[in-house]
Design an enzyme around this catalytic site. Sequence first.
Site: not given
Length: 292
Positions: A219, A255
Amino acid sequence: KLLCILLCVLLCLSGCRADRASGKAIDDKYRTTYEIFVGSFCDSNGDGTGDLNGIRSKLDYIADLGFDAVWLTPVHPSSSYHKYDVDDYYAIDPAFGTMEDYEALLKECHDRGIKVYLDLVLNHTSDEHEWFRAASDYLHELPAGWEPDPSYCRYFDYYNFSRQAQDGYAYLEGTEWFYEAGFWSEMPDLNLSSEAVKAEIRDIMAFWLGKGVDGFRLDAVTSYYANDTNANTEFLRYLKETARSIDPDCYIVGEAWTDSDTISALYASGVDSLFDFPFAGQGGSIAKTLDG
């Protein structure tokens, strides 16, 4: 409709390709991956929240669609609906089930040839994580003007604290201290330059790879170090090398919510793949090409 068809074709280009020189098949790790927002996908017990057993009940459906991997949004305990503020990296949120449920899901996925990617949130923790709570308690007890000593509380070094208010920092109420929290005050940023934090990350990766996960969706990889692509690239390299030292087949996808040039630069880390947001969306490269 044409855009949807094109996206489906791109997603389905998975598996192996042939090396032109040798004619041998090369596993380039392309996968057709199904994202599952766990709390909203399938509720197995009627409590109004999606759960791991609900996902298990839909695996044949996912396989029949042609997917050979699933990415689960965070499954760790957290008070938020999205779970991107982790309270405990070694546990399953009770709303989703138990560790035994997760292990059963892994087995049933693997029985169908479906890989499982764990969403690993390393830029920050929850402010309810034991590391931050210990550091916060220490600073509340520290007399005004005294310099912190990590030998008394090693968790002080796990986060980025300052006596000065800075952009992206939140005030630690009841103290003279501020802490980095680029997303939200309840998501304190980890000090990723700390060797102790890096050791914790290695242990976390080893735990989940030991459970049988096939890789990690990382993330917010552009936020590890704010506005510093080189530092983010090097930290991604560390994560990739650490994961591969535990499992050489571990798949890493990051990401990267940024522009295409930055995404290209991050590939120098050696990770398998990065989200290419500029490529998609109504104003993305595919739509512009079709409109042209």
